[in-house]
Design an enzyme around this catalytic site. Structure first.
Site, mmCIF file in Angstrom:
data_model
loop_
_atom_site.group_PDB
_atom_site.id
_atom_site.type_symbol
_atom_site.label_atom_id
_atom_site.label_comp_id
_atom_site.label_asym_id
_atom_site.label_seq_id
_atom_site.Cartn_x
_atom_site.Cartn_y
_atom_site.Cartn_z
ATOM 1 N N PHE A 190 2.276 1.194 -2.107
ATOM 2 C CA PHE A 190 3.026 1.933 -3.128
ATOM 3 C C PHE A 190 3.931 3.018 -2.560
ATOM 4 O O PHE A 190 4.832 3.492 -3.241
ATOM 5 C CB PHE A 190 2.071 2.514 -4.181
ATOM 6 C CG PHE A 190 1.597 3.911 -3.894
ATOM 7 C CD1 PHE A 190 0.542 4.152 -3.037
ATOM 8 C CD2 PHE A 190 2.225 4.990 -4.498
ATOM 9 C CE1 PHE A 190 0.114 5.445 -2.780
ATOM 10 C CE2 PHE A 190 1.800 6.296 -4.250
ATOM 11 C CZ PHE A 190 0.746 6.522 -3.392
ATOM 12 N N LYS A 191 3.719 3.389 -1.301
ATOM 13 C CA LYS A 191 4.560 4.411 -0.696
ATOM 14 C C LYS A 191 6.035 4.008 -0.707
ATOM 15 O O LYS A 191 6.913 4.863 -0.715
ATOM 16 C CB LYS A 191 4.137 4.676 0.755
ATOM 17 C CG LYS A 191 2.678 5.045 0.966
ATOM 18 C CD LYS A 191 2.332 6.394 0.379
ATOM 19 C CE LYS A 191 1.030 6.971 0.900
ATOM 20 N NZ LYS A 191 -0.186 6.237 0.495
ATOM 21 N N ASP A 192 6.315 2.706 -0.716
ATOM 22 C CA ASP A 192 7.713 2.254 -0.734
ATOM 23 C C ASP A 192 8.459 2.742 -1.972
ATOM 24 O O ASP A 192 9.662 2.962 -1.932
ATOM 25 C CB ASP A 192 7.786 0.717 -0.708
ATOM 26 C CG ASP A 192 7.450 0.142 0.662
ATOM 27 O OD1 ASP A 192 7.784 0.786 1.678
ATOM 28 O OD2 ASP A 192 6.858 -0.952 0.709
#
Ligand SMILES: *Cc1c(COP(=O)(O)O)cnc(C)c1O
Length: 497
Positions: A111-113
């Protein structure tokens, strides 16, 4: 929209683009809006927007010193075809009971993207807007996914250098492969002896080392951060809470205005804080459930009101959550202490010096209204992966499994039947060894890429482009240093005089 430090004065507030470039406030606090936005909007219309437009709208509320066309350009580029799903954050309803909000369809499979495809847009535009003439050094401590996602996001971005520190032996084989294999002229990733907290503490120390910062400036550089301490990283995460809500309405699972719950696998408290900000903006959220692994300092905090980091640190199968000092909790404390920066400063100093603090009963009561918490042991994580696969044919990664287990436990204990969304933070193929073991009771023969093949042989289906791409790049040699040498390493990489 101006930003102030959680530990400082309103008079030192900066405009948003400056806060994005700075990353962390000079007093060690985190930037928060001076006046939290209270936009008038029509929820029904808002949630019908495509993801890019939704992101642009929400970002504009928080970053209003950026011209509209620049945020439009930024969100269009950040959420384009580097994502393997047009919804960007698709919601998947499973027979095992929950809605899983899949945030891992970006290039590095976690999810960091969502934030780190956007942050470089905000950063480069801020540099131009404010006439910054120094190169920005993105200095980051990572438990694995922030490192891969920031290297990917900032790869070959003009005027930036990325230096990532990760705990030696504390990241998964696929994460390691991603960090050492990501191409880019401006990227460095180095292992640090110790755990994530050791790396993060030293990074914070370096940020606050005045002499070193001056030396950087003399050499034409300045630091910024790609951790969720950076407000430019945090706000893009608010968007998917609205996107999830929109999909539930669209799929007819709830009516407009109905409240929903989110369970969020939590480490540094960035993801769940974005959910809190969504609620503050008026999204109908009843409870935010903070899910931890065996590093359950937050479970205890939400239960007792005492934050105590003096405990054993566990390396678990959900390494992105192996954290004992959750930085973004400071922003929540700022809210429940009615924006009293002096109290926040005192609590944070107590944490630093004594290793613990206790919040007031008043603050605790406010948290009880909004949050619940729980944790999952390693055995419960593998049990959950297996259970969800067997009941639904749906694969989840160990971090998501922590959330899924905690949500199930929460529903059982609270009898709260509000529709539940599990924030699904990583692709199961990012942690193939654990997932394979959970499904079969057997270890994979090898780690990393061969384990992905083995898991894929077991479950079948299409591998996404992001997973296939892992096989493309040759990794660089790993180097390991002591925390004391981090500053020297930075000096070396940047060839500081
Ligand atoms: C970073 C991360 C988390 C924790 O998110 P925080 O914002 O640090 O609380 C959970 N799962 C995965 C896969 C992550 O990469």
């Amino acid at each position: 929209m101006n930003y102030r430090s959680t530990r400082g004065n309103v008079k030192d507030a900066l405009k948003s683009s400056d806060a994005v470039v700075q990353g962390l406030a000079p007093d060690g606090g985190l930037y928060v809006p001076v006046d939290f936005p209270k936009p008038a909007y029509d929820l029904e219309k808002l949630i019908q927007l495509p993801y890019q437009k939704l992101a642009q709208t929400i970002l504009q509320w928080f970053f209003n010193d950026y011209p509209e066309d620049q945020l439009a350009d930024g969100t269009t580029k950040a959420y384009a075809d580097q994502w393997d799903n047009d919804s960007i954050a698709p919601l998947s309803k499973q027979k095992a009971g929950f809605n899983y909000l899949e945030l891992y369809h970006g290039p590095t499979l976690a999810f960091k993207d969502i934030a780190l495809q956007m942050l470089p847009q905000l950063m480069t535009k801020a540099i131009k807007l404010n006439g910054v003439d120094r190169d920005i050094v993105i200095l980051t401590a990572t438990s694995g996914d922030t490192g891969t996602a920031s290297m990917r996001g900032f790869s070959n971005v003009d005027g930036t250098q990325v230096i990532v520190f990760y705990p030696d032996g504390g990241v998964s084989p696929v994460q390691l492969k991603q960090m050492l294999g990501q191409p880019g002229q401006n990227l460095t990733a180095v292992a640090v002896k110790g755990n994530f907290d050791d790396a993060q503490t030293e990074v914070k120390h370096i940020f606050n080392d005045q002499a070193f910062n001056q030396r950087l400036i003399d050499n034409g550089y300045q630091f910024s951060s790609a951790n969720s301490m950076n407000i430019g990283r945090l706000i893009p995460q608010v968007v998917y809470y609205f996107a999830a809500y929109g999909q539930l309405v669209e799929q007819g699972r709830i009516k407009l205005g109905d409240a929903i719950n989110f369970t969020v696998p939590t480490g540094n408290f960035g993801d769940i804080l974005a959910g809190w900000y969504a609620k503050k903006l008026g999204l109908p959220i009843k409870k935010l459930i903070c899910a931890s692994n065996e590093n359950n300092v937050l479970t205890d905090f939400f239960t007792t009101g005492k934050y105590d980091r003096r405990r054993a640190f566990h390396l678990t199968s959900a390494p992105a959550m192996d954290i004992l000092v959750s930085s973004n909790l400071e922003r929540l404390l700022f809210d429940v202490y009615d924006e009293d920066a002096a109290s926040v400063k005192e609590l944070m100093e107590r944490l630093q010096n004594d290793g613990w603090y206790q919040i007031t009963t008043d603050a605790k009561a406010k948290l009880d209204q909004e949050f619940a918490a729980g944790y999952a042991t390693q055995g419960q994580v593998t049990g959950e992966i297996k259970y969800v696969y067997e009941t639904s044919g749906y694969l989840i990664d160990p971090h998501t499994a922590v959330g899924s287990f905690v949500a199930r436990q929460y529903q059982k204990n609270s009898h709260d039947e509000t529709p539940m969304v599990i924030v699904s933070t990583a692709s199961p193929y990012k942690f193939p060894e654990t997932v394979y073991h959970a499904l079969t009771g057997q270890n994979t023969q090898q780690q990393g890429l061969p384990a992905i093949k083995q898991l894929h042989d077991l479950v079948g289906g299409e591998l996404t482009a992001g997973v296939r791409e892992l096989f493309d790049h040759q990794p660089r040699q790993e180097s390991v240093i002591a925390p004391d040498d981090m500053e020297n390493l930075i000096a070396q990489v940047l060839k500081l005089k």
